[in-house]
Design an enzyme around this catalytic site. Structure first.
Site, PDB file in Angstrom:
ATOM      1  N   ARG A  85      -6.064   0.853   3.811  1.00  0.00           N
ATOM      2  CA  ARG A  85      -4.772   1.159   3.347  1.00  0.00           C
ATOM      3  C   ARG A  85      -4.625   0.108   1.721  1.00  0.00           C
ATOM      4  O   ARG A  85      -4.039   0.905   0.658  1.00  0.00           O
ATOM      5  CB  ARG A  85      -3.743   1.747   3.897  1.00  0.00           C
ATOM      6  N   MET A 133       0.194  -8.568  12.766  1.00  0.00           N
ATOM      7  CA  MET A 133      -0.470  -8.346  13.966  1.00  0.00           C
ATOM      8  C   MET A 133       0.534  -7.354  15.321  1.00  0.00           C
ATOM      9  O   MET A 133       2.185  -8.496  15.241  1.00  0.00           O
ATOM     10  CB  MET A 133      -1.137  -8.766  14.695  1.00  0.00           C
ATOM     11  N   HIS A 144      -0.048  -6.164   2.378  1.00  0.00           N
ATOM     12  CA  HIS A 144       1.457  -4.709   3.212  1.00  0.00           C
ATOM     13  C   HIS A 144       3.327  -5.074   3.676  1.00  0.00           C
ATOM     14  O   HIS A 144       3.674  -6.718   2.989  1.00  0.00           O
ATOM     15  CB  HIS A 144       0.435  -5.313   4.822  1.00  0.00           C
ATOM     16  N   ARG A 176      10.943  -6.056  14.636  1.00  0.00           N
ATOM     17  CA  ARG A 176      10.446  -5.502  13.091  1.00  0.00           C
ATOM     18  C   ARG A 176      11.420  -6.448  12.195  1.00  0.00           C
ATOM     19  O   ARG A 176      10.216  -6.924  11.076  1.00  0.00           O
ATOM     20  CB  ARG A 176      11.006  -4.469  13.303  1.00  0.00           C
ATOM     21  N   HIS A 181       0.469  -1.453   0.052  1.00  0.00           N
ATOM     22  CA  HIS A 181       0.208   0.227   0.504  1.00  0.00           C
ATOM     23  C   HIS A 181       1.025   0.850   0.135  1.00  0.00           C
ATOM     24  O   HIS A 181       2.052   1.425   0.371  1.00  0.00           O
ATOM     25  CB  HIS A 181      -1.028   0.291   1.003  1.00  0.00           C
TER      26      HIS A 181
END
Ligand SMILES: O=C(O)[C@@H](CO)OP(=O)(O)O
Length: 325
Positions: A129, A185, A253, A210, A80
């Site tokens: 998005r 999530m 994503h 991350r 996105h």
């Protein structure tokens, strides 16, 4: 700072551990029928490719035998465009925030880049998005077909969203929204500032949360957990469409796409840690002979290179040129 994945054309075999041969052995469109049968009648004859038909009621008979539409299909992946929380540098995960103005522009630009590449079916996550990105990108497509989100969450939603014109159906592209393609999530990091979190917990710890494959952020999903549902969805619902010859666009994503790319390019859990995707950048794969071949990112609608990759892409573009001349 996000970097773009390598745009060098590479060829990759699907990982044998994840490969489900049954998708190719059973009648094509078994899964697509499952996806569409409630809302769409699928038209086909022995020599004709199935067409999605939202005109007729779900109870109409679905033909049992299908002929493969093509041995080759295009797969476009788009992360996105920039979201309001990307802009604020906040962990977003499954929080449903819209695009910024820059994100809207990125989605439109992505659409221009893929405007000559065929799209028969669109998959997005359930988050706005990704859906905004798919819709905005398709405003630029030269086929001028209208993307229509399928609503099969209830019988009423199906009935109430029927299209009663054959002509309109032909000018439509079904859009399937699936939560399995959602962003990873992010647990208790959702809504926190990335820089402040690194100051508080240390750069190394936050980097592991991350980018490591196995380590989940507090009460969130690791990339491995995200891959489990995103890749399973891809294998069960998207790959059969490609195998049948349908051209697919996926708008999703950073992390759900990283896990799908890991599968397509057969990356190791170590290699995927350095894979970064820029917002709004389309990536093209060709699915042929049961293999995914990465073809990089189309630079622009007029760029010749990408259309020279396969005869089918070149022919599609030529047809658009002739129709729109
Ligand atoms: O916040 C998120 O949801 C993701 C994507 O923006 O962040 P990260 O870069 O850590 O994967």
């Amino acid at each position: 700072m996000a970097t773009v994945v390598s745009q060098q054309p590479i060829t990759s075999q699907r990982p044998s551990s994840n490969f489900k041969a049954s998708h190719f052995l059973k009648e094509p469109l078994n899964v697509p029928i499952k996806l569409r049968q409630k809302q769409f009648k699928i038209q086909a004859t022995a020599s004709q490719a199935p067409l999605l038909d939202p005109v007729l009621s779900p109870s109409k008979t679905i033909p049992q035998s299908y002929k493969k539409k093509s041995n080759e299909a295009s797969l476009i992946l788009i992360r996105h465009g920039e979201s309001l929380w990307n802009e604020k540098n906040l962990f977003t995960g499954c929080v449903d925030v819209p695009l910024t103005e820059k994100g809207v522009a990125e989605a439109i630009q992505a659409g221009k880049r893929i405007s000559n590449i065929p799209v028969d079916l669109i998959f997005t996550s359930s988050l706005i998005r990704a859906q905004m990105t798919a819709m905005l990108a398709m405003t630029q497509h030269r086929c001028k077909k209208v993307p229509i989100i399928l609503h099969d969450e209830s019988e009423k939603a199906q009935t109430w969203s029927h299209v009663f014109s054959e002509e309109t159906r032909k000018q439509s592209i079904p859009v399937i929204a699936a939560w399995q393609l959602n962003e990873r999530m992010y647990g208790e990091l959702q809504g926190l500032n990335k820089e402040e979190t690194a100051e508080r917990y240390g750069t190394q710890q936050v980097h592991e949360w991350r980018r490591s494959y196995h380590i989940p952020p507090p009460k969130g999903e690791s990339l491995e957990m995200c891959a489990e549902r995103a890749v399973a969805y891809f294998e069960d619902n998207i790959q059969p469409e490609l195998a049948f010859g349908n051209n697919v666009l996926i708008a999703a994503h950073g992390n759900s796409l990283r896990s799908i790319i890991m599968y397509l390019d057969k990356l190791t859990s170590q290699e995927v840690t350095s894979l970064e995707l820029s917002t709004g950048l389309p990536l093209l794969y060709i699915f042929k002979d049961r293999k995914f071949m990465r073809r990089g990112s189309p630079v622009g609608p007029t760029e010749a290179g990408v259309y020279a990759y396969t005869k089918r892409l070149a022919q599609y573009r030529q047809k658009l040129d002739e129709t729109l001349a």
